[in-house]
Design a protein around this motif. Structure first.
Motif, short mmCIF file in Angstrom:
data_model
loop_
_atom_site.label_atom_id
_atom_site.label_comp_id
_atom_site.label_asym_id
_atom_site.label_seq_id
_atom_site.Cartn_x
_atom_site.Cartn_y
_atom_site.Cartn_z
N GLY A 73 0.81 -1.21 0.00
CA GLY A 73 0.00 0.00 0.00
C GLY A 73 0.84 1.25 0.00
O GLY A 73 1.92 1.30 -0.59
N GLU A 126 4.40 4.26 -4.75
CA GLU A 126 3.39 4.02 -5.78
C GLU A 126 3.90 3.05 -6.84
O GLU A 126 3.16 2.16 -7.28
CB GLU A 126 2.99 5.35 -6.43
N CYS A 137 -3.03 1.52 4.09
CA CYS A 137 -3.10 2.92 3.64
C CYS A 137 -3.12 3.79 4.89
O CYS A 137 -4.07 3.72 5.68
CB CYS A 137 -4.36 3.18 2.83
N CYS A 186 -4.16 5.32 -2.87
CA CYS A 186 -4.16 3.86 -2.90
C CYS A 186 -5.38 3.33 -3.65
O CYS A 186 -5.25 2.43 -4.49
CB CYS A 186 -4.13 3.33 -1.47
#
Length: 257
Positions: free
Chosen positions: A84, A99, A120, A134
Motif C-alpha cells: 500500500g 506508488e 493505507c 491507494c
C-alpha cells in the motif's frame, strides 16, 4: 511481523476456539531469512501473507520481488500483503517509490491469483491522502472482482463505503481501535454489512482499551474483544459476529479451517 485477521468462533459464549491467524510477513529482513520464515509458518495456526511494507519500499530491489514470488509459491501462503501507501512520519517523501512498488506488487498478486492485504496510512503536509491515492492505483490495476482486505481501517464510513462500492468482494478490517474514542471505526461497525467485515488485532499494536496496565501488547485472541464491541454497537449476539467474520475470512483468503 504482525497478526492481522484473527479469526475465532464461539460455539458457546464461554468457550472460544482459536482457529488461527493471518500473519503478515512484510519486513525485508524476515523475508530474507528463509529458515526463520519456514519455522514460523510451520505453526498450524499461522497462515502467511507475504510482501514488502510500504515503509520499506525504498529498500526494494529485483531480489525483493524474486523472494516474494518464491514465498507466494509456498502452498500455505494465502495472500500478498501487506502492500500500500504510507505517508506518515515523513514517509511521503518516498511517495513516487511507494506508488511504483505498489503497482508492481499488485501485478504479482494477479500473477499468483492471490488476495491482497492493503495498508493505507495518514497524510503529511506535502502529500495527498494515502487512502485516496491507494484506491486510485488499486482500481487501475486490480479487476473489480478481486478479493481485497484493507486492513486496520481507522477512517470514516464514507471512506470504507468507497472501497466496498469499487470492490464488491472486499472486506474491511476493524481492530481494537473500535473500542477507543474513535468515531470512524465505530461508524463503520454500525453501518457496514457483516458480510464485509473482518476482525483484526494488528498485533502487537493497539492493545484493547481495558487491558491491565501490565499488558503492553495486543495478541491474536484479542480479536474476540473486537467482536464483542461490534456486537454491542449493532446490538446482536457476539456469536453472530464471530461466525460471520470466520466465514468472511475463509472466503477472502481461500483457506479451510
Amino acid at each position: 511481523m504482525g497478526n492481522l485477521t484473527d479469526f475465532l468462533l464461539d460455539e458457546e459464549i464461554n468457550t472460544v476456539n482459536f482457529r488461527g491467524c493471518i500473519a503478515n510477513f512484510c519486513d525485508e529482513n524476515t523475508l530474507a531469512d528463509e529458515k526463520r520464515w519456514e519455522e514460523l509458518i510451520n505453526d498450524k495456526f499461522v497462515f502467511p501473507a507475504v510482501s514488502l511494507h510500504p515503509r520499506h519500499t525504498h529498500h526494494f530491489t529485483l531480489d525483493t520481488i524474486r523472494v516474494i514470488r518464491y514465498l507466494l509459491g509456498h502452498p500455505k501462503t494465502c495472500a500478498l500483503g501487506e502492500v500500500g501507501l504510507d505517508y506518515s512520519r515523513g514517509q511521503g517523501k518516498f511517495k513516487v517509490v511507494q506508488e511504483s512498488v505498489l503497482q508492481r506488487l499488485l501485478g504479482v498478486a494477479i500473477e499468483f491469483q492471490k488476495p491482497v492485504v492493503l495498508h493505507c496510512r495518514d497524510v503529511d503536509e506535502e502529500s495527498k491522502d494515502a487512502e485516496d491515492d491507494c484506491l486510485q492505483i488499486v482500481s487501475e490495476v486490480l479487476p473489480p472482482h478481486w478479493k481485497i482486505h484493507p486492513h486496520c481501517h481507522t477512517n470514516s464510513w464514507k471512506r470504507a463505503r468507497n472501497w466496498c462500492r469499487r470492490f464488491p468482494n472486499l472486506c474491511i478490517g476493524l481492530t481494537p481501535i473500535v473500542q477507543w474514542d474513535a468515531p470512524g471505526p465505530k461508524e463503520v461497525a454500525r453501518r457496514i454489512p457483516l458480510g464485509c467485515l473482518l476482525l483484526e488485532t494488528n498485533a502487537p499494536f493497539f492493545k484493547p482499551r481495558w487491558s491491565p496496565r501490565t499488558v503492553e501488547f495486543s495478541n491474536s485472541t484479542d480479536a474476540k474483544l473486537v467482536a464483542h464491541e461490534i456486537a454491542r454497537i449493532i446490538r446482536i449476539q457476539v456469536e453472530d459476529v464471530l461466525r460471520e467474520c470466520l466465514q468472511n475470512t475463509t472466503r477472502i483468503y481461500a483457506i479451510s479451517m
